[in-house]
Design an enzyme around this catalytic site. Structure first.
Site, short mmCIF file in Angstrom:
data_model
loop_
_atom_site.label_atom_id
_atom_site.label_comp_id
_atom_site.label_asym_id
_atom_site.label_seq_id
_atom_site.Cartn_x
_atom_site.Cartn_y
_atom_site.Cartn_z
N ARG A 1 22.62 43.85 -121.21
CA ARG A 1 22.41 44.63 -119.98
C ARG A 1 21.07 45.38 -120.03
O ARG A 1 20.68 45.92 -121.06
CB ARG A 1 23.55 45.64 -119.81
CG ARG A 1 23.27 46.62 -118.67
CD ARG A 1 24.50 47.32 -118.19
NE ARG A 1 25.14 48.15 -119.20
CZ ARG A 1 26.32 48.75 -119.03
NH1 ARG A 1 26.97 48.62 -117.88
NH2 ARG A 1 26.85 49.48 -119.99
N LYS B 1 31.41 46.82 -112.80
CA LYS B 1 31.71 47.90 -111.84
C LYS B 1 30.43 48.41 -111.17
O LYS B 1 30.36 48.50 -109.95
CB LYS B 1 32.43 49.07 -112.55
CG LYS B 1 33.73 48.67 -113.23
CD LYS B 1 34.39 49.86 -113.92
CE LYS B 1 33.62 50.42 -115.09
NZ LYS B 1 33.53 49.54 -116.26
N ARG C 1 20.38 50.71 -122.41
CA ARG C 1 21.11 51.94 -122.69
C ARG C 1 21.34 52.08 -124.19
O ARG C 1 21.63 51.11 -124.88
CB ARG C 1 22.48 51.91 -121.97
CG ARG C 1 22.42 52.50 -120.58
CD ARG C 1 23.67 52.27 -119.78
NE ARG C 1 24.90 52.65 -120.47
CZ ARG C 1 26.10 52.64 -119.90
NH1 ARG C 1 26.22 52.26 -118.62
NH2 ARG C 1 27.18 52.98 -120.57
N ARG D 1 33.76 51.57 -127.49
CA ARG D 1 34.07 51.73 -126.06
C ARG D 1 35.19 50.78 -125.63
O ARG D 1 36.05 51.15 -124.83
CB ARG D 1 32.81 51.49 -125.22
CG ARG D 1 31.86 52.68 -125.27
CD ARG D 1 30.43 52.30 -125.03
NE ARG D 1 30.18 51.77 -123.71
CZ ARG D 1 29.10 51.03 -123.40
NH1 ARG D 1 28.22 50.73 -124.32
NH2 ARG D 1 28.94 50.60 -122.18
N ARG E 1 39.54 57.71 -116.50
CA ARG E 1 39.59 56.85 -117.68
C ARG E 1 40.76 57.19 -118.58
O ARG E 1 40.96 56.52 -119.60
CB ARG E 1 38.30 57.02 -118.48
CG ARG E 1 37.25 55.93 -118.25
CD ARG E 1 36.04 56.32 -119.07
NE ARG E 1 35.14 55.27 -119.41
CZ ARG E 1 34.00 55.03 -118.78
NH1 ARG E 1 33.68 55.69 -117.71
NH2 ARG E 1 33.18 54.11 -119.24
#
Ligand code: ADP
Ligand code: AMP
Length: 214
Positions: free
Chosen positions: A127, A13, A160, A171, A88
């Site tokens: 990431r 996203k 992160r 998550r 969400r």
């Protein structure tokens, strides 16, 4: 143009949003980025959100809804926005409907990026994010030209704190339990556009633009 971008954590996203908003001349509103900025600034809301984010849990609806409601009323949203990471939950989607109606804003579509679940863990644990501009990279799938340095702003890349296996697991479960029902919610309203996110980054962008370019 007013759009939502949906999909599980790691679907791409943020990666797509970064280019899309430039192409469409609209603003990028990422609730995750807003919380990370609030944490950096040491605000009370940031400190509250951090407790949930570190564990990979969703921040309570009342905190997120108030924040987004205020944000979409800002003048820079007049030419359109891309909401990323919100809503969400069904409660958040219903609150967004009310806010949009109050502001007399119409949604033009909901982009749903579809990626097989087994690909998401590797995407998230690899990431790396730019400290300066927030651009998203991947150590293998989308490496920067110079190791640990952002291609566009030369900022330092970091991992992160919630991109570890334990938080990612939580998550992904939160996505399945709370967010996936929104696919049906927006499908029923006729807004949903499914995009194959399991292809090269530029091909994902091409598919989105084909669906939404004026
Ligand atoms: P999200 O915002 O949906 O959580 P990101 O855009 O940050 O996801 O992407 C998650 C990770 O996957 C990043 O490391 C990114 O570089 C990588 N990624 C994004 N799109 C693709 C793709 N199409 N193929 C492979 N890796 C991708
Ligand atoms: P993201 O940057 O979208 O991956 O979001 C990172 C984290 O921020 C999530 O795991 C949640 O803890 C929190 N968060 C972001 N957006 C929302 C939202 N709409 N509702 C609840 N929590 C959120």
């Amino acid at each position: 143009m007013n759009l939502l971008i949906m999909g599980p954590p790691g679907a791409g996203k943020g990666t797509q949003a970064e280019v899309l908003v430039k192409e469409l001349g609209i603003v990028h509103i990422s609730t995750g980025d807003m919380f990370r900025n609030a944490i950096k600034d040491g605000t009370e809301m940031g400190m509250k959100a951090k407790e949930y984010m570190d564990k990979g849990e969703l921040v309570p609806d009342e905190v997120v809804i108030g924040m987004v409601k205020e944000r979409i009323g800002f003048a820079d949203c007049e030419n359109g926005f891309l909401l990323d990471g919100f809503p969400r939950t069904v409660e958040q989607a219903q609150a967004l409907d009310v806010s949009l109606e109050e502001l007399n804003i119409k949604l033009d579509g909901v982009i749903n990026i579809v990626v097989p679940e087994e690909k998401l863990m590797a995407r998230l644990t690899g990431r790396r994010v730019c400290k300066g501009c927030g651009a998203s990279y991947h150590v293998i799938f989308n490496p920067p030209k110079t190791e640990a340095v952002c291609n566009s702003c030369r900022g330092e890349l970091y991992q992160r704190s919630d991109d570890n296996e334990e938080s990612v697991g939580t998550r992904l479960r939160a996505y399945q339990d709370k967010t996936q029902p929104l696919i049906e919610y927006y499908k029923k309203k006729g807004y949903l556009v499914n995009v194959d996110g399991d292809q090269d980054i530029d091909l994902v962008l091409k598919s989105i633009l084909e669906a939404f370019a004026k």
